[in-house]
Design a protein around this motif. Structure first.
Motif, PDB file in Angstrom:
ATOM      1  N   ALA A  51     -57.838  13.991  -2.047  1.00  0.00           N
ATOM      2  CA  ALA A  51     -56.697  14.491  -2.834  1.00  0.00           C
ATOM      3  C   ALA A  51     -57.175  15.005  -4.192  1.00  0.00           C
ATOM      4  O   ALA A  51     -58.153  14.509  -4.747  1.00  0.00           O
ATOM      5  N   MET A  52     -56.486  15.987  -4.660  1.00  0.00           N
ATOM      6  CA  MET A  52     -56.898  16.670  -5.894  1.00  0.00           C
ATOM      7  C   MET A  52     -55.623  17.109  -6.612  1.00  0.00           C
ATOM      8  O   MET A  52     -54.602  17.301  -5.965  1.00  0.00           O
ATOM      9  N   LYS A  53     -55.683  17.295  -7.895  1.00  0.00           N
ATOM     10  CA  LYS A  53     -54.539  17.864  -8.620  1.00  0.00           C
ATOM     11  C   LYS A  53     -54.846  19.320  -8.930  1.00  0.00           C
ATOM     12  O   LYS A  53     -55.940  19.642  -9.419  1.00  0.00           O
ATOM     13  N   PRO A  78     -52.940  21.833 -11.129  1.00  0.00           N
ATOM     14  CA  PRO A  78     -51.779  22.075 -11.987  1.00  0.00           C
ATOM     15  C   PRO A  78     -51.451  23.558 -12.115  1.00  0.00           C
ATOM     16  O   PRO A  78     -52.332  24.413 -12.000  1.00  0.00           O
ATOM     17  N   GLY A 114     -50.366  17.507  -4.425  1.00  0.00           N
ATOM     18  CA  GLY A 114     -50.897  17.664  -5.781  1.00  0.00           C
ATOM     19  C   GLY A 114     -51.078  19.103  -6.220  1.00  0.00           C
ATOM     20  O   GLY A 114     -51.613  19.366  -7.289  1.00  0.00           O
ATOM     21  N   VAL A 115     -50.611  20.048  -5.378  1.00  0.00           N
ATOM     22  CA  VAL A 115     -50.720  21.477  -5.733  1.00  0.00           C
ATOM     23  C   VAL A 115     -49.382  21.903  -6.343  1.00  0.00           C
ATOM     24  O   VAL A 115     -48.355  21.912  -5.661  1.00  0.00           O
ATOM     25  N   GLU A 116     -49.421  22.268  -7.624  1.00  0.00           N
ATOM     26  CA  GLU A 116     -48.173  22.603  -8.304  1.00  0.00           C
ATOM     27  C   GLU A 116     -47.757  24.055  -8.009  1.00  0.00           C
ATOM     28  O   GLU A 116     -47.869  24.931  -8.872  1.00  0.00           O
ATOM     29  N   GLN A 126     -60.781  23.651  -6.523  1.00  0.00           N
ATOM     30  CA  GLN A 126     -59.308  23.581  -6.558  1.00  0.00           C
ATOM     31  C   GLN A 126     -58.687  24.709  -5.727  1.00  0.00           C
ATOM     32  O   GLN A 126     -57.715  24.486  -5.013  1.00  0.00           O
TER      33      GLN A 126
END
Ligand SMILES: Cc1ncc(COP(=O)(O)O)c(C=O)c1O
Length: 368
Positions: free
Chosen positions: A3-5, A7, A305-307, A355
């Motif tokens: 998992a990754m953010k 933003p 977590g993908v905005e 990302q």
């Protein structure tokens, strides 16, 4: 992939260390040069050079850039201004602020004003055409300019999302009588609050804009017209001056991520990547594709977590504020259909390759 953010906003990355900007700001403060200071003039010069126009005039927001450009074009009460149905409310807001009526037209598969619709919307009350270079896509200016010329109408370009975008080598904002840009924190070239810029090749229009932004003052003691207080702050100009030096890197990085996304999503039958014309340079202020099961995809991405976002789920003519204009559902079928399918994926210059790969993986895994 773990998992990754990813933003949507890059501001914490961009300004996490504010120190490099402080020297420029301290310089303004030390001189007390807050109002129309030297930094404003220097940024105007660099901005005009970037767009390729003779003049640039700093104002306090993108909205005011459009409003003042419309005023300088002679737009006022009783007039109509033709614009795109899928834009941000500020485009129509600037037209209303000038006392005129926004007349919406439908858009193309590139999300920009459809020139065929413009021709049909022109009538005796039309006073200007305001194409929007939406998402960093240059509108189809050749056709729009030829309609404008035929009807002797000024074109004011909403270039707020499109600094550096071009068509046939000519940059957004430089085609019409004037072009308005936003320096809002979430624009490709941004400052630490509100800011805007108007570009034009006309010395007469630039002079008029300089009056309008500063109470109509020709000099300290001479007021030649009623104007506004809509100056670009010197402090904001100091930030802009620093960032305009990285604008090419900002644009190129966004283009790199967009090309990666384009290539990796092209074969998915559930995704429509808009066509990319070789005569246009895209600056990818927003990276928009159309997606099947859009709302579920959006939730899937946000949960991972993908905005991702939607710009925008409701076209302007269906907004409560526009009710008095008398439009109804079905008036702009292309914009309405797109509003149900479009999704905006993060594409900003502070993303890493990992990302972007993560975003691609999450979109692809959703449709598996
Ligand atoms: C298409 C468009 N027009 C106008 C504006 C208004 O710019 P600002 O927020 O600087 O007033 C924006 C940005 O917010 C925009 O995206």
């Amino acid at each position: 992939m773990s998992a990754m953010k990813v933003p949507y906003s890059y501001l914490p990355d961009q300004f996490g260390d504010p120190e490099p900007f402080m020297a420029g700001i301290a310089e303004v403060v030390r001189r007390g040069d807050f109002t129309l200071g030297a930094e404003v003039a220097r940024l105007e010069e660099k901005f005009a050079a970037h767009i390729g126009t003779a003049h640039a005039v700093g104002v306090n927001s993108g909205t005011d850039a459009l409003f003042l450009a419309l005023k300088a074009a002679g737009v006022g009460p009783g007039d109509e201004v033709i614009t795109a149905a899928n834009t941000f409310i500020a485009t129509a807001g600037a037209i209303v602020q000038a006392g005129a009526r926004p007349v919406f037209v439908d858009v193309t598969d590139e999300y920009v004003m459809d020139p065929d619709r413009v021709e049909k919307a022109v009538n005796a009350r039309t006073k200007a055409i305001m194409p929007v270079h939406w998402a960093g896509v240059c509108a189809d200016m050749d056709a729009i300019l030829s309609i404008a010329k035929h009807h002797a109408l000024p074109v004011v370009e909403d270039s707020c999302q499109a600094i550096g975008a071009s068509l046939g080598g000519r940059r957004a904002g430089s085609f019409g009588l004037a072009g308005g840009f936003s320096l809002h924190p979430l624009k490709n070239l941004n400052v630490w609050g509100d800011g805007g810029m108007i570009v034009t090749d006309s010395a007469m229009v630039a002079d008029r804009l300089r009056l309008l932004r500063n109470h109509g003052l020709a000099d300290r003691d001479t007021v030649v017209t009623f104007g506004y207080n809509s100056r670009l702050d010197s402090v904001q100009a100091a930030v802009g001056l620093q960032l305009i030096e990285s604008l090419d890197w900002i644009t190129e990085t966004r283009q790199k991520w967009a090309s990666m996304l384009d290539a990796a999503l092209a074969d998915l039958p559930q995704i429509r990547v808009p066509r990319r014309r070789p005569d246009k340079e895209y600056v990818h202020h927003l990276y928009i594709v159309e997606a099947q099961n859009r709302d579920e995809l959006l939730k899937h991405l946000v949960d991972a977590g993908v905005e991702a976002k939607i710009h925008y789920p409701v076209p302007l003519h269906l907004q409560p504020a526009c009710e008095r204009l008398g439009y109804k559902k079905g008036d702009f079928p292309v914009a309405e259909a797109q509003a149900k399918k479009i999704i905006t994926l993060p594409v900003h210059q502070h993303l890493s390759q990992e990302q972007v790969e993560y975003v691609i993986e999450k979109v692809r895994s959703f449709y598996k």
